[in-house]
Design a protein around this motif. Sequence first.
Motif, PDB file in Angstrom:
ATOM      1  N   UNK A 455       0.888  -1.166   0.000  1.00  0.00           N
ATOM      2  CA  UNK A 455       0.000   0.000   0.000  1.00  0.00           C
ATOM      3  C   UNK A 455       0.921   1.210   0.000  1.00  0.00           C
ATOM      4  N   UNK A 456       0.805   2.000  -1.102  1.00  0.00           N
ATOM      5  CA  UNK A 456       1.801   3.055  -1.298  1.00  0.00           C
ATOM      6  C   UNK A 456       1.130   4.314  -1.830  1.00  0.00           C
ATOM      7  N   UNK A 457       1.555   5.482  -1.297  1.00  0.00           N
ATOM      8  CA  UNK A 457       1.028   6.774  -1.718  1.00  0.00           C
ATOM      9  C   UNK A 457       2.083   7.490  -2.554  1.00  0.00           C
ATOM     10  N   UNK A 458       1.969   7.456  -3.899  1.00  0.00           N
ATOM     11  CA  UNK A 458       2.932   8.207  -4.723  1.00  0.00           C
ATOM     12  C   UNK A 458       2.690   9.709  -4.615  1.00  0.00           C
ATOM     13  N   UNK A 459       3.776  10.489  -4.816  1.00  0.00           N
ATOM     14  CA  UNK A 459       3.700  11.941  -4.726  1.00  0.00           C
ATOM     15  C   UNK A 459       4.235  12.573  -6.001  1.00  0.00           C
ATOM     16  N   UNK A 460       3.759  13.789  -6.292  1.00  0.00           N
ATOM     17  CA  UNK A 460       4.326  14.523  -7.409  1.00  0.00           C
ATOM     18  C   UNK A 460       5.527  15.326  -6.925  1.00  0.00           C
ATOM     19  N   UNK A 461       6.059  16.153  -7.762  1.00  0.00           N
ATOM     20  CA  UNK A 461       7.300  16.858  -7.453  1.00  0.00           C
ATOM     21  C   UNK A 461       7.186  17.818  -6.274  1.00  0.00           C
ATOM     22  N   UNK A 462       5.982  18.325  -5.977  1.00  0.00           N
ATOM     23  CA  UNK A 462       5.822  19.246  -4.852  1.00  0.00           C
ATOM     24  C   UNK A 462       5.300  18.553  -3.606  1.00  0.00           C
ATOM     25  N   UNK A 463       5.491  17.186  -3.551  1.00  0.00           N
ATOM     26  CA  UNK A 463       5.124  16.356  -2.405  1.00  0.00           C
ATOM     27  C   UNK A 463       3.612  16.269  -2.193  1.00  0.00           C
ATOM     28  N   UNK A 464       2.833  16.569  -3.225  1.00  0.00           N
ATOM     29  CA  UNK A 464       1.382  16.399  -3.150  1.00  0.00           C
ATOM     30  C   UNK A 464       1.048  14.945  -3.439  1.00  0.00           C
ATOM     31  N   UNK A 465       0.168  14.362  -2.615  1.00  0.00           N
ATOM     32  CA  UNK A 465      -0.217  12.964  -2.798  1.00  0.00           C
ATOM     33  C   UNK A 465      -1.061  12.818  -4.071  1.00  0.00           C
ATOM     34  N   UNK A 466      -0.657  11.895  -4.930  1.00  0.00           N
ATOM     35  CA  UNK A 466      -1.375  11.647  -6.180  1.00  0.00           C
ATOM     36  C   UNK A 466      -2.549  10.712  -5.942  1.00  0.00           C
ATOM     37  N   UNK A 467      -2.341   9.704  -5.119  1.00  0.00           N
ATOM     38  CA  UNK A 467      -3.361   8.710  -4.851  1.00  0.00           C
ATOM     39  C   UNK A 467      -2.787   7.614  -3.991  1.00  0.00           C
ATOM     40  N   UNK A 468      -3.444   6.455  -3.996  1.00  0.00           N
ATOM     41  CA  UNK A 468      -2.972   5.310  -3.222  1.00  0.00           C
ATOM     42  C   UNK A 468      -2.878   4.102  -4.138  1.00  0.00           C
ATOM     43  N   UNK A 469      -1.711   3.455  -4.166  1.00  0.00           N
ATOM     44  CA  UNK A 469      -1.482   2.292  -5.008  1.00  0.00           C
ATOM     45  C   UNK A 469      -1.523   1.036  -4.160  1.00  0.00           C
ATOM     46  N   UNK A 470      -2.241   0.020  -4.616  1.00  0.00           N
ATOM     47  CA  UNK A 470      -2.299  -1.283  -3.966  1.00  0.00           C
ATOM     48  C   UNK A 470      -1.799  -2.318  -4.953  1.00  0.00           C
ATOM     49  N   UNK A 471      -0.759  -3.069  -4.571  1.00  0.00           N
ATOM     50  CA  UNK A 471      -0.147  -4.031  -5.488  1.00  0.00           C
ATOM     51  C   UNK A 471       0.175  -5.324  -4.754  1.00  0.00           C
ATOM     52  N   UNK A 472       0.335  -6.398  -5.571  1.00  0.00           N
ATOM     53  CA  UNK A 472       0.798  -7.692  -5.058  1.00  0.00           C
ATOM     54  C   UNK A 472       1.792  -8.262  -6.040  1.00  0.00           C
ATOM     55  N   UNK A 473       2.847  -8.938  -5.520  1.00  0.00           N
ATOM     56  CA  UNK A 473       3.854  -9.557  -6.362  1.00  0.00           C
ATOM     57  C   UNK A 473       4.601 -10.605  -5.550  1.00  0.00           C
ATOM     58  N   UNK A 474       5.615 -11.240  -6.155  1.00  0.00           N
ATOM     59  CA  UNK A 474       6.413 -12.253  -5.446  1.00  0.00           C
ATOM     60  C   UNK A 474       7.691 -11.669  -4.862  1.00  0.00           C
ATOM     61  N   UNK A 475       8.239 -10.634  -5.502  1.00  0.00           N
ATOM     62  CA  UNK A 475       9.486 -10.024  -5.032  1.00  0.00           C
ATOM     63  C   UNK A 475       9.460  -8.537  -5.356  1.00  0.00           C
ATOM     64  N   UNK A 476       9.929  -7.750  -4.402  1.00  0.00           N
ATOM     65  CA  UNK A 476       9.949  -6.309  -4.566  1.00  0.00           C
ATOM     66  C   UNK A 476      11.311  -5.769  -4.149  1.00  0.00           C
ATOM     67  N   UNK A 477      11.908  -4.960  -5.028  1.00  0.00           N
ATOM     68  CA  UNK A 477      13.150  -4.249  -4.703  1.00  0.00           C
ATOM     69  C   UNK A 477      12.837  -2.760  -4.621  1.00  0.00           C
ATOM     70  N   UNK A 478      13.227  -2.153  -3.473  1.00  0.00           N
ATOM     71  CA  UNK A 478      12.983  -0.735  -3.250  1.00  0.00           C
ATOM     72  C   UNK A 478      14.330  -0.032  -3.181  1.00  0.00           C
ATOM     73  N   UNK A 479      14.509   1.021  -3.985  1.00  0.00           N
ATOM     74  CA  UNK A 479      15.756   1.778  -4.016  1.00  0.00           C
ATOM     75  C   UNK A 479      15.496   3.179  -3.445  1.00  0.00           C
ATOM     76  N   UNK A 480      16.422   3.616  -2.575  1.00  0.00           N
ATOM     77  CA  UNK A 480      16.265   4.917  -1.937  1.00  0.00           C
ATOM     78  C   UNK A 480      17.504   5.772  -2.174  1.00  0.00           C
ATOM     79  N   UNK A 481      17.287   7.094  -2.260  1.00  0.00           N
ATOM     80  CA  UNK A 481      18.366   8.066  -2.341  1.00  0.00           C
ATOM     81  C   UNK A 481      18.125   9.092  -1.250  1.00  0.00           C
ATOM     82  N   UNK A 482      19.128   9.229  -0.360  1.00  0.00           N
ATOM     83  CA  UNK A 482      18.975  10.119   0.817  1.00  0.00           C
ATOM     84  C   UNK A 482      17.705   9.790   1.590  1.00  0.00           C
ATOM     85  N   UNK A 483      17.478   8.457   1.734  1.00  0.00           N
ATOM     86  CA  UNK A 483      16.346   7.929   2.497  1.00  0.00           C
ATOM     87  C   UNK A 483      14.988   8.302   1.878  1.00  0.00           C
ATOM     88  N   UNK A 484      14.988   8.735   0.619  1.00  0.00           N
ATOM     89  CA  UNK A 484      13.746   9.003  -0.098  1.00  0.00           C
ATOM     90  C   UNK A 484      13.603   7.982  -1.240  1.00  0.00           C
TER      91      UNK A 484
END
Length: 562
Positions: A455-484
């Motif tokens: 369950x994930x809330x994507x944001x646009x460039x000004x940190x405004x919430x676009x919506x809520x994403x709900x997904x399912x999969x077998x493996x997920x890799x998450x990459x962060x830059x400066x903890x973002x």
Amino acid sequence: MLEKKNRKYIWSGHRVLLLSILCLFGFCLLAQQPVQQKEEPQVATQKKKQPKSKVYLIHSDLLRKDARHPDAQVVVGNVVFRHDSVYMYCDSAYYYDKISSFEAFSNVRMEQGDTLFLYGDHLYYDGNSQIAEMRMNVRMENRTTTLLTDSLNYDRVFNLGYYFNGGTLMDEQNVLTSDWGQYNPSTKQSVFNYDVELVNAQFTLTSDTLQYNTATKVANIVGPSDIWSDNNHIYSEKGTYNTFTGKALLLDRSILMNDGKQLTGDTLYYDRNNGLGEAFWNMELKDTINKNMMTGDYGYYNEKTKYAFATKRAVAIDYSQRDSLFLHADTLLMETFALDTDSMYREMRAFHKVRFYRVDLQGVADSLVFSSKDSCLTMYKDPILWNNNQQLLGEKVLMYMNDSTIDWAHIVNQALSVEALDSARYNQVTGKEMKAYFKNRQMYKTEVIGSVRVVYYPMDSDSTLIGMNVSETSKLDIYLVNQQLDKMVMSPKSNGTLYPMNQIPPGTDRLENFVWFDYIRPLNKEDIFNWRAKKVSDQLKKNTREPVELPNQHLFDSKKKQ
């Protein structure tokens, strides 16, 4: 020199006469008091009437008078004096019969019974005060105890010898030196002051004030003292140290130091031969090399096996990093394996009700183990970790360290990661297991493996919430830059469902196993003592797999083996 002594004897005779007149005058005054007050002077009268014993000249080869010393008899050759049961020998002397005193020269020896012997080059003995002043090459022997000095006064009334210009006391166990000292042959008790040093085959004790008993071999520490040996150093200002058994009871925040470890307590017990130290109340065991410490109301340390534990408000503190980490549990334990080998490693264990706090990291668990063998810290049974607005939990958490900083973490079974965006919205990821990787204490990648749900809330460039994403999969890799978040990669690829913010169906914004444990999280280093259990409704689902054996189940058995 003899003329000076002669004047001393004449003054002594006048002093005795004057004291006798004063006593007689005092008796006359007391006799005029009422009858009921006569009991005390009767005792004084009886004491006064008791005759004083006399110093007798038993033998000399030659006896003569000397015009320069009219009050003295000059005795020469195999001279023997007796006073009560004490015999004194010398080569020559001035004998003052009227004042029951003498001055002896050369090969002077004094014998009291068959236990006390006093030797020297010169002696002045006053039979009235029963004080012997022995000078030059003085040696006092009392069974197995020997005292050496150049100036010794021995008081026969109190059976006390004392020196004031430096001396040495020796017995079978120790050698003690000081500037000033006294020794009682009856009680075997001695007192030493100024630059005191006690030398033992196994240690050296230095102090400014020390009491020592030659019979019990116990040293009473009554001032700032240091005890040094090849392996350790003790500092204490008050306590007792048995130099024979090596056991000590030390008070007033004494310190035991060994191989970079410092054990401190209000009361400290130490067994030198077995290498055991116990601290009671306000205990502190500090590792100055690795920059960590344990505290509690009780602590135990075996310097031979490097085994230690703390309990009763026990806290482990790591101050090797910029911010210190404070960890509390009912009991903290440290054990060393493969000692004195290239494969040596240590385990630090905490159980039960573990809570820890650092500014950037907090956590709770039932039990915790850190092993230097693989630099792995493992949290057992309901472990939870927090970092800023992020929460991680699972059935078991493993954190692999590199130079006291986290390298990567492994969350095993029912893994859940939650990031709080505000009080109502949370990014959530769950799976069978998670692996998180760190650089410079910051997470840069996370792998979620098995039955992944998001369950994930994507944001646009000004940190405004676009919506809520709900997904399912077998493996997920998450990459962060400066903890973002930089990007997410799903295998197999899943687009999921993106709901606009105003069209989110009720109940879809929470994963089935979502819980936000803000009511459990340690708030500061004092809050680690306040255990707060999970609510019944927030417990992890029971797993049908084989139970994990906790490493703390045999801790007390291993303690008994120490």
